[in-house]
Structure formats: C-alpha cells, structure tokens
Design a protein around this motif. Structure first.
Motif, PDB file in Angstrom:
ATOM      1  N   UNK B  59       0.902  -1.228   0.075  1.00 10.76           N
ATOM      2  CA  UNK B  59       0.195  -0.020  -0.007  1.00 10.76           C
ATOM      3  C   UNK B  59       0.941   1.295  -0.033  1.00 10.76           C
ATOM      4  N   UNK B  60       2.102   1.071   0.614  1.00 15.77           N
ATOM      5  CA  UNK B  60       2.811   2.438   0.768  1.00 15.77           C
ATOM      6  C   UNK B  60       3.759   2.726  -0.367  1.00 15.77           C
ATOM      7  N   UNK B  61       4.367   1.518  -0.814  1.00 16.66           N
ATOM      8  CA  UNK B  61       5.420   1.975  -1.768  1.00 16.66           C
ATOM      9  C   UNK B  61       5.027   1.454  -3.059  1.00 16.66           C
ATOM     10  N   UNK B  62       5.178   2.487  -3.978  1.00 20.14           N
ATOM     11  CA  UNK B  62       4.822   2.381  -5.362  1.00 20.14           C
ATOM     12  C   UNK B  62       5.598   1.528  -6.151  1.00 20.14           C
ATOM     13  N   UNK B  66       4.192  -1.868  -8.222  1.00 19.34           N
ATOM     14  CA  UNK B  66       4.551  -2.210  -9.447  1.00 19.34           C
ATOM     15  C   UNK B  66       4.783  -3.720  -9.584  1.00 19.34           C
ATOM     16  N   UNK B  67       5.868  -4.069  -8.840  1.00 18.50           N
ATOM     17  CA  UNK B  67       6.322  -5.673  -8.836  1.00 18.50           C
ATOM     18  C   UNK B  67       5.185  -6.538  -8.442  1.00 18.50           C
ATOM     19  N   UNK B  72       1.351 -10.577 -10.083  1.00 23.29           N
ATOM     20  CA  UNK B  72      -0.040 -11.122 -10.129  1.00 23.29           C
ATOM     21  C   UNK B  72      -0.596 -11.407 -11.578  1.00 23.29           C
ATOM     22  N   UNK B  73      -0.063 -10.375 -12.597  1.00 23.39           N
ATOM     23  CA  UNK B  73      -0.268 -10.609 -13.950  1.00 23.39           C
ATOM     24  C   UNK B  73       0.194 -11.894 -14.461  1.00 23.39           C
ATOM     25  N   UNK B  74       1.441 -12.276 -14.233  1.00 25.13           N
ATOM     26  CA  UNK B  74       1.888 -13.624 -14.796  1.00 25.13           C
ATOM     27  C   UNK B  74       1.234 -14.653 -14.318  1.00 25.13           C
ATOM     28  N   UNK B 141       3.480   6.866 -11.454  1.00 20.95           N
ATOM     29  CA  UNK B 141       2.679   7.264 -12.892  1.00 20.95           C
ATOM     30  C   UNK B 141       2.164   5.787 -13.248  1.00 20.95           C
ATOM     31  N   UNK B 142       2.845   4.799 -12.837  1.00 20.16           N
ATOM     32  CA  UNK B 142       2.244   3.439 -13.079  1.00 20.16           C
ATOM     33  C   UNK B 142       0.874   3.274 -12.540  1.00 20.16           C
TER      34      UNK B 142
END
Lengths: 189, 258
Positions: B59-62, B66-67, B72-74, B141-142
């Motif tokens: 929640x805290x670290x953008x 991203x990672x 999750x996407x994979x 931005x991601x």
C-alpha cells in the motif's frame, strides 16, 4: 479632474505587483479564436484580466487607442498584442456584463466599472453603518477624500462613480442626495 | 520363422495399440494439468500469503506495488478486477485505485476549460499528488496508468495517447485518429506546431496537415496564433509548459461558469 490613464501605469510604480493570469503568456491568447467555444473562454479570461488590472491600478476611464499600447493588451516579452478590433470585442463583452460604458459615440473612450455602482454603494453604506453615522450628512468630497475614509476602498473614488453609487443607495431607500450651497451632499438612513 | 503381420488381424492389433497409446497420453496430459494447477494453486496461496504479509508495504511503496502487480499478472490474477473478494479486501487495492480514479477525474474536470480535456501524464501526476496531500500514500505514474485503464473500461471516455516516452491523458471523448496522434506527438516538444513542420517531418500533403489542425481547433484542443510571423502556429494548452505549475485561481474558476 484627474484621470489616471492606462499608459501612465507604466511609470507609476505600484506597491503590490500585479499577477498576470497564465493566458497572458500564452501567445494565441492575443489572436481572436476561430472556434466559438474557445473564443468564449478567451473572452471571459480577457474580461476578467481587464477588470482585475483596472482594479489593481484603480483605473476608471480607458482610451481605446491608448489601451492598445498598455501592457495589458501588449505583451512585449512574447511580442504579442491584441488588435484594436479585438479590444473592441472584449470591451463590448464587458459592456454586456454591465462593467463598461462608452463615453462617446465613436467608442473611443469608456468607463470601466470593475465594481458596479450598487457594489460601491454597498461598501459605502457598510462603512457608514459600522461607524454609527446613519442620519449624518456628508459632503461628497468628505466621503471620497476626507480623513475619515482614508484607507477605505472607496477612498479616492471618482466623482461620477461616487454619485452613481449614492444614486443606487437612494433607489434602495438607504440614502438621500441633497444639494448644498457649494455642491452636493448625502444623508444616510 | 514368424510370418509378418500383414493380415486383417494385424491391422486391428495395431489400431488397438494406437488407441492405448492415445489413452495413456491423455492420462499423462491430465496428470500434468492437475499437477500444474496444483503448483499454480500453491503459487497463488503463496502470493496471497506474501500479499497479506507485505500488505503495508504494497500500500505504501509504489515500486513494490508495480512489482506485485506484475507478479499477479503472470499468473492471471487481477487484484483490481472486482471490489469484493480476497484481493481487494486483503489489500484494499481496489479502494486505492477507485480513490485514485476519482482524483484523476477531479483534476481533469478542473482543468478542462484550460486544456480542452487533454493533459500530460506528468502534469496529472503532479496535480494528483498535490491534491492527495503530504500524508497520503505515494502514487506512481504506473498507478495512474492502471487507474486510467480502469476508467477506460468503465466507458468514461478516458484514453491515453503515447507521446515522447510518456502519455497524454484524454478525459473528453474527442475523436482522435492516428493522424491527430502523430501531430500531437510532433507538438510535444515546443507546445505548438505549424503546417510546414508537419509537412517537413511527416511528408504530408498540405490538405492533410490543415485538416488535422482544423480538427484540433474544432475540438477545442488547439488555439490559433496568427502573430507568429509568416505562418500560423497551433498551440496546445495541454502542452504549454508554463501552465503545468499554475493553480486554478478563483477568478479562473468563475470564468468556467459564466
């Protein structure tokens, strides 16, 4: 009577610097826009710029030819100026909004009312009530140039505008303009 | 010596063997699938465990976010897919992007009168951060791109135009085709573009260039400047650098509702 003019502002240094809106440095702002919607936004921004500029420098009368050379309509830094025709369009827009009146048929000089007479009247009446001076008679000179009103926003208000504001108050039944030996006076209720 | 099996019996035998092989093959494949889905299941539950363990961090670290999103996407998990369910409840990410979406819409609406509904991702990022205040979670931005994609799915007229390594975010449903997009890309550096510039870089006919520019004027995305010398310049407020840092003044807000 002393009229400050738009070009005189150039030399007269003002205490607080005027803050230009972003559009002032946007080159196409000085070209009348072909798209109707965009032009509407542009004119609204011009009206607001002219009024705030006049308010900042306490200007009441504007000469169109002179205006062309004033910093408002002529941004030397980006080398763009608003044409006389476009200035006329802006002024006509201001007239429709009740903030401007032409002084001659040729539309070469105009009164710019960055506050409308009713708004001035309200300010004056507030000051009178706050100081418990209802039912007191003032000369017009006392109101606009007297020591008591020093520091008030309407201090230094031009005579014609003062009279208009008092007329507006009179219409509301809050004041009565009276003719005195050496000019005009006003009694507040 | 044995006779070679060439008769009808031999053919039947061969067919039977083939069928058996096939059957065996299917069983093997099924086994594999079962095994793989077991693995995937383990991976998923590990991911869930990981998520709950590093909830705060996600929640805290953008960058971490991203990672995590990529992980999750994979395996085909979309933590944003629904507001309910394990992922969003566990992480609150659904809420996070929902909230971000609302903030994006707010910024875009507040600036629409200036830029005609087109804004650089950089400016949007700056303004969203400002609006969220010092103590809110950091947003990259991601994150914005993800939130905008969600808005796009909702059919809100949001879109993204790739421009010079970043994006222009479009919040008003103007019809923009490839021609318009490349012209915007061309205007990106200076904030404006001219007919000759378009003809020079894109090798277009004059008509094609004029057509695109007229369209941008018509959509309120471009402003015309005819005092620039020999040739008119077409300026895009969205790309006017000086504007990026300017707040909307009360006076400007008043102009929006004449």
């Amino acid at each position: 009577m002393f009229f400050r003019t738009l070009t005189a502002v150039n030399t007269a240094s003002t205490a607080m610097s005027f803050e230009w809106p972003w559009q002032y440095n946007f080159p196409p702002f000085f070209t009348l826009q072909p798209n109707v919607d965009t032009r509407q936004k542009q004119l609204a921004a011009w009206c607001s710029l002219v009024l705030s500029y006049c308010r900042h420098h306490k200007l009441y009368t504007v000469d169109v030819m002179e205006a062309q050379e004033s910093p408002v309509f002529n941004n030397k830094k980006i080398e763009r100026k608003l044409s006389v025709e476009a200035i006329q369009v802006v002024f006509e827009e201001l007239r429709k909004k009740g903030n401007l009146e032409w002084l001659d048929k040729n539309k070469s000089r105009c009164l710019v009312m960055w506050r409308r007479p009713e708004e001035w009247g309200k300010l004056i009446y507030q000051w009178v009530s706050k100081n418990g001076m209802n039912n007191t008679v003032f000369t017009l000179y006392e109101l606009s140039n007297g020591d008591d009103t020093d520091g008030e926003e309407f201090h230094g208000l031009e005579d014609w505008m003062l009279q208009r504001s008092l007329q507006a108050l009179q219409a509301e039944g809050k004041a009565e303009i009276i003719t005195m030996d050496d000019g005009k006076g006003v009694k507040f209720f | 010596m044995h006779r070679r099996g060439v008769g009808a019996g031999a053919i039947a035998k061969k067919k039977l063997a083939e069928a058996k092989y096939k059957e065996r093959g299917t069983v093997l494949a099924e086994d594999q699938i079962v095994q793989m889905s077991k693995q995937l299941e383990t991976f998923k539950s590990n991911l869930e465990e990981f998520a709950s363990k590093h909830k705060q961090e996600i929640r805290k670290n953008p960058q971490f976010r991203v990672q995590f999103q990529e992980m999750c996407a994979t395996i085909g998990v979309d933590p944003l897919a629904s507001g309910k369910g394990f992922w969003s409840e566990m992480l609150g990410v659904g809420d996070f992007y929902y909230e971000l979406g609302v903030q994006i819409i707010e910024v875009c609406l507040a600036l629409k009168h200036r830029n005609g509904g087109l804004i650089t991702l950089d400016e949007l990022h700056q303004r969203v951060l400002k609006g969220r205040g010092k103590y809110a979670q950091d947003v990259s931005q991601d994150d914005l791109v993800r939130a905008i994609k969600k808005l796009k799915v909702m059919g809100s007229g949001f879109g993204m135009i790739p421009v010079g390594g970043s994006y222009l975010v479009q919040s008003v449903p103007a019809e923009l085709n490839m021609d318009h997009t490349v012209v915007l890309q061309l205007a990106e550096k200076k904030g404006y573009v001219t007919v000759s510039e378009i003809r020079g870089s894109l090798k277009w006919e004059r008509e094609r260039a004029c057509h695109v520019l007229d369209h941008l004027l018509k959509e309120g995305l471009a402003w015309l400047d005819s005092q620039a010398g020999a040739e008119a310049q077409y300026w895009l407020p969205a790309l006017f650098a000086e504007l990026t840092s300017r707040d909307v003044t009360p006076e400007e807000a008043n102009q929006m509702t004449p």
